[in-house]
Design an enzyme around this catalytic site. Sequence first.
Site, PDB file in Angstrom:
ATOM      1  N   GLY A 130     113.291  -8.586 -13.819  1.00 15.05           N
ATOM      2  CA  GLY A 130     114.839  -9.354 -14.253  1.00 15.05           C
ATOM      3  C   GLY A 130     115.756  -7.755 -15.187  1.00 15.05           C
ATOM      4  N   SER A 132     119.098  -6.998 -12.835  1.00 13.57           N
ATOM      5  CA  SER A 132     120.848  -7.242 -12.572  1.00 13.57           C
ATOM      6  C   SER A 132     121.083  -8.465 -13.184  1.00 13.57           C
ATOM      7  CB  SER A 132     120.599  -7.707 -11.128  1.00 13.57           C
ATOM      8  OG  SER A 132     120.058  -6.885 -10.405  1.00 13.57           O
ATOM      9  N   SER A 164     114.741 -11.608  -7.074  1.00  7.88           N
ATOM     10  CA  SER A 164     113.798 -12.506  -6.475  1.00  7.88           C
ATOM     11  C   SER A 164     112.531 -12.825  -7.101  1.00  7.88           C
ATOM     12  CB  SER A 164     113.816 -11.281  -5.319  1.00  7.88           C
ATOM     13  OG  SER A 164     114.392  -9.994  -4.893  1.00  7.88           O
ATOM     14  N   GLU A 247     109.741   1.410  -6.168  1.00 13.28           N
ATOM     15  CA  GLU A 247     110.540   0.833  -5.468  1.00 13.28           C
ATOM     16  C   GLU A 247     111.005   0.845  -4.282  1.00 13.28           C
ATOM     17  OE1 GLU A 247     113.502  -1.602  -7.398  1.00 13.28           O
ATOM     18  OE2 GLU A 247     113.842  -3.495  -6.207  1.00 13.28           O
ATOM     19  N   GLU A 378     125.102   3.532  -1.605  1.00 10.41           N
ATOM     20  CA  GLU A 378     126.359   4.151  -1.342  1.00 10.41           C
ATOM     21  C   GLU A 378     125.609   5.327  -3.002  1.00 10.41           C
ATOM     22  OE1 GLU A 378     126.593   1.760  -1.186  1.00 10.41           O
ATOM     23  OE2 GLU A 378     128.303   1.363   0.200  1.00 10.41           O
TER      24      GLU A 378
END
Length: 395
Positions: A130, A132, A164, A247, A378
């Site tokens: 949790g 974003s 997700s 990750e 980016e």
Amino acid sequence: MDFRLTPEQEALKKEFDAFFREEMKKAPPMAAGENVYDKDEPFAFHCHLAREMGKRGWLSMAWPKAYGGRDAPIIEQVLFNEVRGYHRAQGVDIQGVCMLAPTLFAAGSEEQKQEHLPHIARGERFWCQGWSEPNAGSDLASLTAKAQRVGDEYIINGQKTWTSNAHRAHWCFVLVRTDPNQARHRGLSFLLVDMKTPGITVKPLLAMDGGHHFNEVYFDDVRVPVGNRVGEENKGWYVTLMTMNFERTSIGAFAEAQKDIEDLAQFCRETKRNGRPLADDPIVRRKLADLATATEVGRTMAYNAAWLQTKGDLPADKASAIKVFATELAEKIAFTGCDIVGLESQIEFGSKWAPLAGRFAHAYQNCLPLKIGGGASEIQRTIIATRGLGLPRSD
Ligand SMILES: Cc1cc2nc3c(=O)[nH]c(=O)nc-3n(C[C@H](O)[C@H](O)[C@H](O)COP(=O)(O)OP(=O)(O)OC[C@H]3O[C@@H](n4cnc5c(N)ncnc54)[C@H](O)[C@@H]3O)c2cc1C
């Protein structure tokens, strides 16, 4: 670095391979990637695989025995991930096994390790991430969900998005603002939250392919014990940076790429176009050779990252480089796969009429999110430029 495997490691690889070869015969259709979190049948298979791997100690091979591990060298975990990736097998809760567990080893309290690691090792406790929010993605430190400390508890209010698997997860690790008066990165804390806690609402966000793996998660006066905080209060950003690195590295992705290329090569041997096997076409051959070369490069990078991890030092720019390389390679494979299969590549994923089960069109739809999730390309390139190459920041 010596890339040769010992006879014991070769034997271990064979053991993993035999397991997945048998198990994947039982896999329901659509049991690939994030799809496993959508429908009940693939999810049940994912849970079954997780428990079977857990029983064998394969989710936690490199962990200390005291927390459900086998004290094995990290290379064994890498080999396992590689074989699993090759078979496109799920069963690993990425957020729990690959992200939270190493974070707890580095920054968790003894109570947190005892409470969570054995459940993760047995494949029976799934996690979601949790972080974003609607206005905080790349610029994560601008997040506004807050946790107010009242006695022995934090009270969380706010919204998370793109979470997700939150609809299937048992627990969530959240990043929240605990001090609005400090500089952006400094007032954040990293909390572990039981998804059954009153005040949590999970709402689905459907992806482009119609699948349900993303969610919005709302926190309304959600009470969390102070003991669920990982690291110090207002120092959650530093814990988060560690979790991000875990990750972004994955050997499984390159093994999966290898299998995709092998399947495409086989398709080219068996399929004729204009009276000649596709495998004779020099353009097709060159494309496949390029992909195979890039896959080998990626594997080497992932082995190198694993080796650096054994030395306790995985620099952020290395993790970012692997993330960019793996996700852009996945995109190239998806595009090339669709190109080679031709118009029939558009037949629905999982259909019996679709060549190669429609995998490449499905991958085509999913490769853009891959380049965004876990930090957009980016942002990864900025990390490589500034931390890896020492270039000045542009802002
Ligand atoms: C498949 C997937 C799974 C995800 N799972 C989770 C999850 O489980 N938990 C969770 O918390 N989040 C999750 N996310 C969210 C993910 O972390 C964010 O989408 C990501 O960090 C980008 O943030 P954003 O969507 O707000 O886009 P923005 O930050 O708004 O970015 C939009 C575009 O602008 C570019 N951009 C932004 N800032 C800069 C900059 N400084 N320099 C150059 N370019 C820039 C980005 O690269 C991007 O192309 C997931 C996303 C995806 C796609």
